[in-house]
Design an enzyme around this catalytic site. Structure first.
Site, PDB file in Angstrom:
ATOM      1  N   LYS A  89       0.843  -1.201   0.000  1.00  0.00           N
ATOM      2  CA  LYS A  89       0.000   0.000   0.000  1.00  0.00           C
ATOM      3  C   LYS A  89       0.880   1.255   0.000  1.00  0.00           C
ATOM      4  O   LYS A  89       2.012   1.217   0.469  1.00  0.00           O
ATOM      5  CB  LYS A  89      -0.849   0.023   1.279  1.00  0.00           C
ATOM      6  N   ASP A  93      -7.521  -3.201  10.756  1.00  0.00           N
ATOM      7  CA  ASP A  93      -8.016  -4.198   9.813  1.00  0.00           C
ATOM      8  C   ASP A  93      -8.466  -5.488  10.524  1.00  0.00           C
ATOM      9  O   ASP A  93      -8.812  -6.470   9.884  1.00  0.00           O
ATOM     10  CB  ASP A  93      -6.932  -4.488   8.760  1.00  0.00           C
ATOM     11  N   ARG A 128     -10.323 -11.521   2.089  1.00  0.00           N
ATOM     12  CA  ARG A 128     -11.207 -12.554   1.550  1.00  0.00           C
ATOM     13  C   ARG A 128     -10.547 -13.941   1.605  1.00  0.00           C
ATOM     14  O   ARG A 128     -11.219 -14.948   1.695  1.00  0.00           O
ATOM     15  CB  ARG A 128     -11.632 -12.180   0.127  1.00  0.00           C
TER      16      ARG A 128
HETATM   17  N1  BES Z   1      -8.051  -3.800   4.478  1.00  0.00           N
HETATM   18  C1  BES Z   1      -8.213  -3.414   3.130  1.00  0.00           C
HETATM   19  C2  BES Z   1      -9.491  -2.641   2.900  1.00  0.00           C
HETATM   20  C3  BES Z   1      -9.516  -1.260   3.469  1.00  0.00           C
HETATM   21  C4  BES Z   1      -9.051  -0.197   2.725  1.00  0.00           C
HETATM   22  C5  BES Z   1     -10.063  -1.040   4.708  1.00  0.00           C
HETATM   23  C6  BES Z   1      -9.113   1.072   3.247  1.00  0.00           C
HETATM   24  C7  BES Z   1     -10.115   0.226   5.209  1.00  0.00           C
HETATM   25  C8  BES Z   1      -9.652   1.285   4.486  1.00  0.00           C
HETATM   26  C9  BES Z   1      -8.246  -4.640   2.226  1.00  0.00           C
HETATM   27  O1  BES Z   1      -7.475  -5.713   2.640  1.00  0.00           O
HETATM   28  C10 BES Z   1      -7.747  -4.199   0.908  1.00  0.00           C
HETATM   29  O2  BES Z   1      -6.602  -3.854   0.827  1.00  0.00           O
HETATM   30  N2  BES Z   1      -8.597  -4.225  -0.105  1.00  0.00           N
HETATM   31  C11 BES Z   1      -8.230  -3.826  -1.410  1.00  0.00           C
HETATM   32  C12 BES Z   1      -8.778  -4.831  -2.373  1.00  0.00           C
HETATM   33  C13 BES Z   1      -8.230  -4.701  -3.773  1.00  0.00           C
HETATM   34  C14 BES Z   1      -6.754  -5.017  -3.788  1.00  0.00           C
HETATM   35  C15 BES Z   1      -8.986  -5.643  -4.666  1.00  0.00           C
HETATM   36  C16 BES Z   1      -8.803  -2.451  -1.666  1.00  0.00           C
HETATM   37  O3  BES Z   1      -9.915  -2.172  -1.223  1.00  0.00           O
HETATM   38  O4  BES Z   1      -8.116  -1.644  -2.278  1.00  0.00           O
HETATM   39 ZN    ZN Z   2      -7.115  -5.799   4.662  1.00  0.00          ZN
HETATM   40 MN    MN Z   3      -5.456  -5.502   1.966  1.00  0.00          MN
END
Ligand code: BES
Ligand code: ZN
Ligand code: MN
Length: 498
Positions: free
Chosen positions: A276, A287, A350
């Protein structure tokens, strides 16, 4: 904090402050407001309807020595339109009042019941509002710590016929409020101290205290069970993953159902190899809010003792980049036997849920609710207002939504048309773990659906609602404890439904 009912008339209640709600366009012409107006020498008449007190939910007036009432101070607080008054408004205004009065140095506060909402649920909501409101995420502060305390919360204006219902509500509120604040503390905790192992220790502690049975699976047992998806995510971290299982089995369940609550427990999400951006990454300690909510709900259920079987599952892991980390292009084999092509290591939630959901089914779950800070996309769709809700069984979805509505939480269903499934087709495996940017919340749900199979299942995406970015009058900034009240209410409703 001591919590109690007071059957004295509101003007005879001994407290540092008495809180009285005022609706929009209300006049102190009858009932308690008339009485209070006379006792205060006409103060209410002068105040209500001015720009300072229009009855809107942000309005408040604080008065010292309000006349012939025993409480030393009086707080008038706007409650909005009478016809819109709900448990949600009640939670917020009691929270705002508690925060405000604490800042004024009050130690004991009394709330006068004025609405005609159900006595038990409004007593519960009042306690929850105050407990949510008073929570401060200041464990790590050495200065500017909130040292002021409210020691006593009093409810007044309840007739003798309703006292036992109100007392039940107060007790429920205390149990649920405490559980919510535990979840909020856990979500605030840095990932360096709240590792999967520490989370498991918290679960064991809570299980021992409240009489739940607990089983913590370590990576060796996960391996025996073939949990390749959960292990794949955990592989890049030095912290061993844990699958925490709490079980509530009452002696006299009303049916053979086993409700499973499954909560995402990523104690830190760096994104892994698909790392990220640095900006905001610190927030990814939350998370594990789904797992924290699961623990909180189980702890509350253990104390409320509804006659229905419930299991809580918390797959816990870090998501880290390293020489051992799983990589884009890898194929993982989940416990259910399905193969997953990893196209983005940041779509890890997931993956750990896939194995936990399969394990819930193995343990005999007849219905599954999972909750997870799963996608950034849910914030784009619904903001910080509604929890995103999806599932494979409309009756179940409707029941859960109704349970949310009853406690004043907002859940909004997103569609699961078959066409969305196409976005997670893989060229080389059964399924891939990301469908890209479009409909990200829905494709994530479609992924989970593949693992819920024929079991009735609801998925709650709490990524937008589990963290409050702005300080509110009724709540500190940070973890919100979203969905806990709904889960507890759903389980209790389900037990009552037979
Ligand atoms: N934990 C994150 C989702 C998230 C993002 C929660 C921002 C709170 C704030 C999750 O694991 C994630 O990274 N999801 C990705 C999925 C994508 C790679 C398909 C996302 O939402 O960008
Ligand atoms: Zn996550
Ligand atoms: Mn993630």
């Amino acid at each position: 904090m001591k919590i109690r009912l007071d059957s004295n008339k509101f003007y005879d209640v001994e407290a540092d402050a008495l809180v009285v709600s005022i609706y929009e366009n209300e006049k102190p012409e009858d009932g308690v407001l008339k009485d209070l107006n006379e006792r205060s020498g006409g103060l209410l008449e002068q105040i209500i309807g001015t720009d300072e007190m229009r009855g809107k939910t942000v309005d408040s007036v604080f008065i010292h020595q309000p006349g012939k009432i025993r409480a030393r101070r009086l707080l008038l607080i706007g409650a909005g339109k009478r016809e819109d008054f709900s448990l949600e408004t009640l939670v917020k205004y009691t929270g705002s009042a508690a925060r405000l009065l604490r800042s004024k140095g009050a130690r004991s506060i009394a709330f006068l019941r004025r609405s005609s909402l159900n006595v038990e649920s409004s007593a519960e909501a009042a306690v929850e509002g105050v407990m949510i409101g008073l929570f401060e995420p200041d464990a790590y502060r050495t200065n500017n710590k909130e040292e002021r305390r409210i020691d006593e919360l009093i409810l007044t204006g309840i007739g003798p016929e309703s006292e036992s219902a109100a007392a039940r509500g107060l007790e429920r509120g205390r149990i649920v409020g405490e559980a919510m604040n535990l979840a909020r503390d856990l979500a605030n905790e840095p990932s360096s101290t709240l590792t999967p192992t520490r989370l498991a220790e918290h679960a064991v502690e809570s299980a021992n205290k409240f009489g739940l049975s607990v089983d913590v699976l370590d990576p060796a047992r996960m391996k025996e069970l073939g949990m390749g998806a959960l292990l794949g995510v955990a592989q890049g971290s030095d912290q061993p993953a844990k699958l925490i299982v709490l079980r509530y089995s009452p002696a006299a369940a009303v049916n053979n159902e086993v409700i499973a609550i499954v909560g995402k427990g990523i104690t830190f999400d760096s994104g892994g190899i698909s790392i990220k951006p640095a900006d905001g990454m610190e927030k990814m300690k939350y998370d594990m809010s789904g797992a924290a909510a699961t623990l909180a709900a189980m702890q509350a259920i253990a104390q409320l003792k509804p006659p229905v079987n419930v299991i809580g599952l918390m797959p816990a892991s870090e998501n880290m980049p390293s020489g051992n980390a799983y990589k884009p292009g890898d194929v993982l084999r989940a416990m259910s036997g399905k193969t997953i092509e990893v196209v983005n290591t940041d779509a890890e939630g997931r993956l750990i849920l896939a194995d936990a959901i399969a394990y819930a089914r193995k343990l005999g779950a007849t219905r599954i609710i999972d909750l997870a800070t799963l996608t950034g996309a849910v914030s784009i769709a619904l903001g910080a207002v509604n929890v995103g809700m999806m599932g494979n069984n409309q009756v179940f979805l409707d029941e859960l939504r109704e349970s949310a509505r009853e406690v004043g939480e907002r859940f909004w269903q997103l569609p699961m048309d078959d066409e969305y499934r196409d976005l997670i087709k893989s060229d080389i495996a059964d399924i891939k773990n990301s469908g890209g940017r479009y409909a990200g919340t829905i494709t994530a749900a479609w992924f989970l659906k593949e693992f819920a199979e024929s079991t009735p299942w609801v998925h709650l995406d709490i990524a937008g609602t589990a963290w409050e970015n702005d300080r509110k009058p009724y709540m500190a900034k940070g973890p919100t404890g979203v969905a806990i009240r709904t889960l507890v209410n759903y389980v209790c409703n389900h037990a009552a439904r037979k």
